[in-house]
Design an enzyme around this catalytic site. Structure first.
Site, PDB file in Angstrom:
ATOM      1  N   HIS A 134       0.759  -1.267   0.117  1.00  0.00           N
ATOM      2  CA  HIS A 134      -0.134  -0.076   0.067  1.00  0.00           C
ATOM      3  C   HIS A 134       0.958   1.155   0.124  1.00  0.00           C
ATOM      4  CE1 HIS A 134      -3.706   1.843   1.902  1.00  0.00           C
ATOM      5  NE2 HIS A 134      -3.909   2.078   0.678  1.00  0.00           N
TER       6      HIS A 134
ATOM      7  N   ASP B 166      -5.478   4.319   4.027  1.00  0.00           N
ATOM      8  CA  ASP B 166      -7.019   4.716   3.827  1.00  0.00           C
ATOM      9  C   ASP B 166      -7.748   4.939   5.084  1.00  0.00           C
ATOM     10  OD1 ASP B 166      -6.838   3.531   1.306  1.00  0.00           O
ATOM     11  OD2 ASP B 166      -7.347   1.416   1.796  1.00  0.00           O
TER      12      ASP B 166
ATOM     13  N   HIS C 138     -13.930   4.669   0.846  1.00  0.00           N
ATOM     14  CA  HIS C 138     -12.962   5.165   1.598  1.00  0.00           C
ATOM     15  C   HIS C 138     -12.319   6.246   1.017  1.00  0.00           C
ATOM     16  CE1 HIS C 138     -10.638   2.332  -0.866  1.00  0.00           C
ATOM     17  NE2 HIS C 138      -9.681   2.892  -0.528  1.00  0.00           N
TER      18      HIS C 138
ATOM     19  N   HIS D  57      -8.344   7.300  -0.193  1.00  0.00           N
ATOM     20  CA  HIS D  57      -7.067   6.824  -0.159  1.00  0.00           C
ATOM     21  C   HIS D  57      -6.133   8.008  -0.273  1.00  0.00           C
ATOM     22  CE1 HIS D  57      -3.280   4.503  -1.481  1.00  0.00           C
ATOM     23  NE2 HIS D  57      -3.148   5.391  -2.053  1.00  0.00           N
TER      24      HIS D  57
END
Length: 264
Positions: free
Chosen positions: A157, A161, A236, A238
């Site tokens: 990642h 998030d 959500h 990011h």
């Protein structure tokens, strides 16, 4: 032996009668100018005695003295009135000067207070523009930085998030200029902002975008709404922090926000 008092036309005139007649005669002779040619000592002496006896000289003397006193009193009153007027005028001038000075001081005080408020407002605005905030208010991080998995093409990642339902307000974390606003492939609808400190922040998977390229933004200003566009498993936000606008220049976004005073 007693003597009978003279009566009738042969009665001798009294002393007062004689004196009154003498005075009247003197007045008449004076009016006609005759008395000027008469200078017998007896007449002068008798006239003087008559005047003294009747009190005429005393009356004239008292009258002159009283007139002088009245004139002196009038002059003193006039002098006192002039002095009082001058004093009143001086007091009025002093009062006017006092009011003018009080007005000047009040204006100066108001000016200083206004300038102080303006300085405080500028300082507050400067601090606000240099401050940072979380991109989603009252949220928390649901997926951490560099978390591994098949969901990310790089294998980990590249950001974090923030938990957010679809349509939640997303704000700029600090002051900067929008350098990208539109479709970002796997990021879906995304925004990239060049921050005033030279770093970059990215906001991905938005349901809508509320800014355009070239627009300046400030801390806490809404720039879009959260969503689930692009490569996403659900609504959500990011969020990434980068050293450049390009993918792969990411840095730890949590450390980035905390370094700017944001508690995440």
């Amino acid at each position: 032996m007693a003597f009978a008092r003279a009566t009738g036309k042969h009665r001798r005139p009294s002393r007062l009668t004689r004196k009154s007649a003498t005075i009247a005669g003197v007045a008449a002779l004076t009016t006609s100018g005759v008395v000027g040619g008469l200078s017998a000592p007896a007449m002068a002496a008798e006239s003087s005695a008559a005047l003294d006896d009747t009190g005429i000289n005393q009356a004239v003397s008292v009258g002159d003295s009283l007139a002088e006193q009245i004139d002196a009193q009038a002059a003193a009153q006039e002098k006192a009135a002039a002095k009082a007027a001058a004093k009143k005028k001086a007091e009025e001038h002093a009062e006017a000067a006092r009011k003018a000075e009080a007005k000047r001081k009040a204006a100066e005080k108001a000016k200083k207070e206004r300038e102080a408020k303006e300085r405080a407002a500028r300082e507050a605005e400067r601090k606000r523009l240099n401050s940072y905030t979380a991109p989603v208010a009252g949220s928390y991080i649901s997926t951490g930085y560099q978390t591994g998995g098949a969901l990310w093409s790089s294998g980990s990642h590249s950001g974090v998030d923030f938990h957010a339902g679809s349509g939640t307000s997303v704000v700029a974390v600090g002051s900067g200029t929008v350098v990208e606003a539109g479709w970002g492939g796997a990021y879906g609808n995304n925004i990239v902002i060049k921050m005033n400190d030279g770093t970059y922040t990215q906001y991905g998977h938005l349901s809508s975008i509320g800014v355009s390229v070239g627009q300046t933004v400030t801390p806490g200003q809404q720039i879009g709404l959260s969503g689930s566009t692009g490569n996403s498993t659900g609504p959500h936000l990011h969020f990434e922090a980068r050293t450049s606008p390009e993918y792969g220049s990411d840095i730890d976004p949590v450390a980035y926000l905390r370094s700017h005073g944001v508690n995440v």
